[in-house]
Design an enzyme around this catalytic site. Structure first.
Site, PDB file in Angstrom:
ATOM      1  N   GLU A 132     -45.773  -0.381   7.899  1.00  0.00           N
ATOM      2  CA  GLU A 132     -44.393  -0.170   7.455  1.00  0.00           C
ATOM      3  C   GLU A 132     -43.560  -1.430   7.661  1.00  0.00           C
ATOM      4  O   GLU A 132     -42.687  -1.744   6.844  1.00  0.00           O
ATOM      5  CB  GLU A 132     -43.772   1.025   8.190  1.00  0.00           C
ATOM      6  CG  GLU A 132     -44.494   2.344   7.989  1.00  0.00           C
ATOM      7  CD  GLU A 132     -44.708   2.709   6.536  1.00  0.00           C
ATOM      8  OE1 GLU A 132     -43.904   2.275   5.672  1.00  0.00           O
ATOM      9  OE2 GLU A 132     -45.686   3.421   6.231  1.00  0.00           O
ATOM     10  N   HIS A 135     -44.081  -3.581   4.701  1.00  0.00           N
ATOM     11  CA  HIS A 135     -43.211  -3.237   3.564  1.00  0.00           C
ATOM     12  C   HIS A 135     -41.838  -3.877   3.730  1.00  0.00           C
ATOM     13  O   HIS A 135     -41.262  -4.401   2.768  1.00  0.00           O
ATOM     14  CB  HIS A 135     -43.046  -1.718   3.465  1.00  0.00           C
ATOM     15  CG  HIS A 135     -44.169  -1.022   2.770  1.00  0.00           C
ATOM     16  ND1 HIS A 135     -44.613  -1.389   1.512  1.00  0.00           N
ATOM     17  CD2 HIS A 135     -44.933   0.047   3.142  1.00  0.00           C
ATOM     18  CE1 HIS A 135     -45.595  -0.588   1.139  1.00  0.00           C
ATOM     19  NE2 HIS A 135     -45.818   0.283   2.120  1.00  0.00           N
TER      20      HIS A 135
END
Length: 284
Positions: A132, A135
């Site tokens: 994450e 990202h």
């Protein structure tokens, strides 16, 4: 082909579709108007999508004193990635899953479900959070927003093209580029092509986030093992109340496997992701 180059080419393909439909309708005027409308429609979702999604999944901020070990993971990974520490949110869902949101690293959020905290080992959870963080570091929310703007413009242009084909051109003739038959054909084909391109962009960004996350946590196997566990749980236990519009945000689709053919999937096959990660062992 690298994920970054593939994303650039796919975004270029979306732009090319807009140009083709605009030309078929009757020149660049309608294309510009439709693109402006699509931008206006998507700017709001870009600025407020994080709040909307977090509210949709009833996410609550996870205080540091409630989860000091997880907060330390986020601290360490943010430092490794060279980005500000994102907020940490907890989603009250039993399916193991996670997602990142926020339009830039300075206001990013990492959300993890109750199920993922309970299911994964600390090492696997760190691998997921690293993904994450990938990202966030790669600004994938911005890239997905650009793709959404282009996709929205295509949908609007496709609707205009249908009216053009039925009721005649928009003040242009064939010499100026208006072609009702071409407009109708593109009105049918273009939205389908745009959807496939947007899904391909999503899959490309997942591969890149896997690679970035593996580099951040220095243990690709931890993320690979986590993906296998999350996928197995998702097949048995689809997420309650999951919205298809947010499917691409999660590390694994919150819907059960087989929901759509790979061509229409928002995520690459887990087997491929795991194989790529394990091929990185000893290289990061």
């Amino acid at each position: 082909m690298t994920s970054q180059l593939k994303t650039a080419l796919l975004l270029g393909a979306l732009t090319a579709i807009i140009v083709l439909i605009g030309r078929a309708i009757g020149g660049p005027g309608g294309m510009v108007i439709a693109f402006i409308i699509a931008v206006a429609m998507n700017v709001g979702s870009y600025w407020y999508s994080d709040k909307i999604v977090l509210r949709m999944y009833k996410a609550k901020e996870l205080a540091e004193h409630d989860a000091p070990a997880i907060h330390k993971m986020v601290d360490d990974l943010a430092r490794e990635a060279g980005i500000p520490k994102p907020k940490l949110m907890l989603v009250p869902q039993q399916q193991p899953n996670a997602f990142a949101t926020g339009r830039s690293p300075s206001n990013a959020v990492v959300a993890v479900t109750q199920g993922i905290v309970q299911t994964l080992s600390p090492e696997e959870l760190k691998g997921v959070i690293a993904h994450e963080m990938g990202h966030i570091k790669n600004r994938d929310i911005l890239i997905q927003s650009i793709a959404a703007v282009l996709g929205g413009a295509i949908m609007i242009l496709a609707n205009i093209a249908q009216f053009t084909a039925i009721f005649g051109g928009m003040g242009g003739n064939d010499d100026e580029g208006g072609n009702p038959i071409a407009a109708l054909a593109l009105a049918i084909i273009a939205p389908f092509a745009a959807m496939l391109i947007q899904m391909a962009i999503s899959r490309s960004r997942e591969y890149l986030a896997d690679r970035t996350g593996a580099a951040l946590c220095h243990h690709p196997e931890h993320l690979a093992s986590a993906l296998e566990k999350i996928s197995a749980h998702a097949q048995r236990q689809p997420m309650k109340g999951a919205n298809p519009a947010t499917e691409n945000m999660f590390i694994i689709s919150p819907f059960s496997a087989g929901r759509a053919a790979h061509l229409f999937a928002t995520h690459p096959p887990v087997e491929d992701r795991v194989a790529r990660l394990r091929s990185m062992a000893g290289k990061v």
